[in-house]
Design a protein around this motif. Structure first.
Motif, PDB file in Angstrom:
ATOM      1  N   ASP A 102     -65.232 -28.654  52.459  1.00 18.74           N
ATOM      2  CA  ASP A 102     -64.039 -28.054  53.038  1.00 18.74           C
ATOM      3  C   ASP A 102     -63.891 -28.459  54.503  1.00 18.74           C
ATOM      4  N   HIS A 103     -62.819 -27.994  55.115  1.00 20.58           N
ATOM      5  CA  HIS A 103     -62.515 -28.317  56.511  1.00 20.58           C
ATOM      6  C   HIS A 103     -63.456 -27.606  57.480  1.00 20.58           C
ATOM      7  N   PHE A 104     -63.654 -28.209  58.664  1.00 18.53           N
ATOM      8  CA  PHE A 104     -64.401 -27.640  59.772  1.00 18.53           C
ATOM      9  C   PHE A 104     -65.817 -27.205  59.407  1.00 18.53           C
ATOM     10  N   GLY A 105     -66.492 -28.001  58.601  1.00 18.89           N
ATOM     11  CA  GLY A 105     -67.883 -27.731  58.269  1.00 18.89           C
ATOM     12  C   GLY A 105     -68.087 -26.542  57.355  1.00 18.89           C
ATOM     13  N   ARG A 106     -67.109 -26.273  56.532  1.00 22.10           N
ATOM     14  CA  ARG A 106     -67.226 -25.151  55.590  1.00 22.10           C
ATOM     15  C   ARG A 106     -67.347 -25.690  54.170  1.00 22.10           C
ATOM     16  N   GLY A 107     -67.766 -24.818  53.285  1.00 23.72           N
ATOM     17  CA  GLY A 107     -67.909 -25.211  51.893  1.00 23.72           C
ATOM     18  C   GLY A 107     -69.270 -25.819  51.640  1.00 23.72           C
ATOM     19  N   ALA A 108     -69.431 -26.317  50.434  1.00 23.70           N
ATOM     20  CA  ALA A 108     -70.710 -26.892  50.029  1.00 23.70           C
ATOM     21  C   ALA A 108     -71.008 -28.173  50.805  1.00 23.70           C
ATOM     22  N   ILE A 109     -72.276 -28.397  51.068  1.00 24.85           N
ATOM     23  CA  ILE A 109     -72.705 -29.663  51.665  1.00 24.85           C
ATOM     24  C   ILE A 109     -72.677 -30.704  50.555  1.00 24.85           C
ATOM     25  N   THR A 110     -71.919 -31.771  50.773  1.00 25.43           N
ATOM     26  CA  THR A 110     -71.787 -32.808  49.746  1.00 25.43           C
ATOM     27  C   THR A 110     -72.733 -33.975  49.972  1.00 25.43           C
ATOM     28  N   ASP A 111     -73.208 -34.121  51.206  1.00 20.67           N
ATOM     29  CA  ASP A 111     -74.104 -35.233  51.512  1.00 20.67           C
ATOM     30  C   ASP A 111     -74.778 -34.949  52.844  1.00 20.67           C
ATOM     31  N   ARG A 112     -75.992 -35.427  53.001  1.00 18.86           N
ATOM     32  CA  ARG A 112     -76.721 -35.268  54.262  1.00 18.86           C
ATOM     33  C   ARG A 112     -77.496 -36.560  54.500  1.00 18.86           C
ATOM     34  N   LEU A 113     -77.305 -37.149  55.676  1.00 21.72           N
ATOM     35  CA  LEU A 113     -77.979 -38.392  56.033  1.00 21.72           C
ATOM     36  C   LEU A 113     -78.725 -38.192  57.341  1.00 21.72           C
ATOM     37  N   GLN A 114     -79.918 -38.732  57.433  1.00 24.09           N
ATOM     38  CA  GLN A 114     -80.739 -38.621  58.634  1.00 24.09           C
ATOM     39  C   GLN A 114     -81.215 -40.023  59.005  1.00 24.09           C
ATOM     40  N   TYR A 115     -81.157 -40.331  60.294  1.00 27.69           N
ATOM     41  CA  TYR A 115     -81.579 -41.646  60.778  1.00 27.69           C
ATOM     42  C   TYR A 115     -82.663 -41.455  61.831  1.00 27.69           C
ATOM     43  N   GLU A 116     -83.647 -42.326  61.793  1.00 28.34           N
ATOM     44  CA  GLU A 116     -84.733 -42.255  62.764  1.00 28.34           C
ATOM     45  C   GLU A 116     -84.214 -42.617  64.156  1.00 28.34           C
ATOM     46  N   VAL A 117     -84.571 -41.796  65.139  1.00 30.83           N
ATOM     47  CA  VAL A 117     -84.175 -42.065  66.523  1.00 30.83           C
ATOM     48  C   VAL A 117     -85.181 -43.042  67.113  1.00 30.83           C
ATOM     49  N   ARG A 118     -84.718 -44.273  67.368  1.00 29.06           N
ATOM     50  CA  ARG A 118     -85.579 -45.305  67.932  1.00 29.06           C
ATOM     51  C   ARG A 118     -84.762 -46.142  68.917  1.00 29.06           C
ATOM     52  N   PRO A 119     -85.378 -46.597  69.970  1.00 25.89           N
ATOM     53  CA  PRO A 119     -84.653 -47.290  71.042  1.00 25.89           C
ATOM     54  C   PRO A 119     -83.784 -48.448  70.570  1.00 25.89           C
ATOM     55  N   GLU A 120     -84.255 -49.207  69.596  1.00 26.44           N
ATOM     56  CA  GLU A 120     -83.477 -50.377  69.154  1.00 26.44           C
ATOM     57  C   GLU A 120     -82.225 -49.988  68.351  1.00 26.44           C
ATOM     58  N   ALA A 121     -82.119 -48.743  67.948  1.00 23.50           N
ATOM     59  CA  ALA A 121     -80.944 -48.290  67.188  1.00 23.50           C
ATOM     60  C   ALA A 121     -79.772 -47.912  68.100  1.00 23.50           C
ATOM     61  N   PHE A 122     -80.012 -47.791  69.396  1.00 24.86           N
ATOM     62  CA  PHE A 122     -78.953 -47.422  70.340  1.00 24.86           C
ATOM     63  C   PHE A 122     -78.062 -48.625  70.625  1.00 24.86           C
ATOM     64  N   ALA A 123     -76.777 -48.358  70.799  1.00 26.11           N
ATOM     65  CA  ALA A 123     -75.814 -49.417  71.106  1.00 26.11           C
ATOM     66  C   ALA A 123     -74.800 -48.891  72.115  1.00 26.11           C
ATOM     67  N   ALA A 124     -74.209 -49.799  72.833  1.00 26.48           N
ATOM     68  CA  ALA A 124     -73.171 -49.426  73.796  1.00 26.48           C
ATOM     69  C   ALA A 124     -71.895 -49.060  73.047  1.00 26.48           C
ATOM     70  N   ALA A 125     -71.167 -48.103  73.573  1.00 31.10           N
ATOM     71  CA  ALA A 125     -69.871 -47.746  73.006  1.00 31.10           C
ATOM     72  C   ALA A 125     -68.836 -48.747  73.487  1.00 31.10           C
ATOM     73  N   ALA A 126     -67.929 -49.122  72.613  1.00 33.78           N
ATOM     74  CA  ALA A 126     -66.853 -50.031  73.023  1.00 33.78           C
ATOM     75  C   ALA A 126     -65.985 -49.332  74.069  1.00 33.78           C
ATOM     76  N   PRO A 127     -65.543 -50.079  75.072  1.00 34.66           N
ATOM     77  CA  PRO A 127     -64.711 -49.471  76.118  1.00 34.66           C
ATOM     78  C   PRO A 127     -63.421 -48.884  75.536  1.00 34.66           C
ATOM     79  N   ASP A 128     -62.931 -47.831  76.174  1.00 41.09           N
ATOM     80  CA  ASP A 128     -61.660 -47.193  75.799  1.00 41.09           C
ATOM     81  C   ASP A 128     -61.635 -46.685  74.361  1.00 41.09           C
ATOM     82  N   THR A 129     -62.764 -46.159  73.891  1.00 41.21           N
ATOM     83  CA  THR A 129     -62.843 -45.573  72.547  1.00 41.21           C
ATOM     84  C   THR A 129     -63.271 -44.111  72.672  1.00 41.21           C
TER      85      THR A 129
END
Length: 146
Positions: A102-129
């Motif tokens: 559902d909207h705004f984080g309500r309702g059943a959880i349909t999927d959950r993804l977790q990613y390892e926090v590691r320095p090489e996974a960081f990237a710069a954000a594109a300008p003006d985004t």
């Protein structure tokens, strides 16, 4: 006595309605509206430090359910995403996604993804985004500093 009972009953009924409203929680601030009918909110109260990084939750809520990249997962109408930010290098990464029926984080959880926090996974954000805006919001002040 009946008046007090009526007053308290009205108060608790109004409180219950407010808690089940389709609007985002008061800590969510509208940041971006996409052409696809999705609204992106940031929760600046969630900004916190973790090791040498800062983190913040972002919520996307869409008019229509969107299909998951995983065909075995049902469609979702909203998703919360936890981003980590390296303010000294002005980079960021997605650490967690939770999709909701559902909207705004309500309702059943349909999927959950977790990613390892590691320095090489960081990237710069594109300008003006919107991602560059999130980086600015998180890194511009002392919010989340220990």
């Amino acid at each position: 006595m009946k008046f007090l009972f009526l007053l308290l009953s009205t108060f608790f009924a109004a409180l219950a309605i407010a808690q089940t409203s389709k609007e985002p929680a008061t800590t969510w601030t509208l940041e971006y509206k996409s052409d696809e009918g999705c609204l992106d909110y940031v929760d600046t109260s969630s900004i916190a430090s973790h090791e040498s990084y800062k983190k913040m939750w972002v919520m996307s809520s869409c008019d229509k359910p969107r299909a998951s990249a995983d065909p075995s997962s049902p469609p979702s109408s909203s998703e919360g995403r936890l981003f980590y930010f390296n303010c000294s290098e002005q980079t960021m990464m997605l650490a967690q996604t939770v999709r909701y029926a559902d909207h705004f984080g309500r309702g059943a959880i349909t999927d959950r993804l977790q990613y390892e926090v590691r320095p090489e996974a960081f990237a710069a954000a594109a300008p003006d985004t919107v991602a560059a805006d999130w980086l600015r919001i998180v890194c511009s002040g002392t919010a989340g500093d220990p």
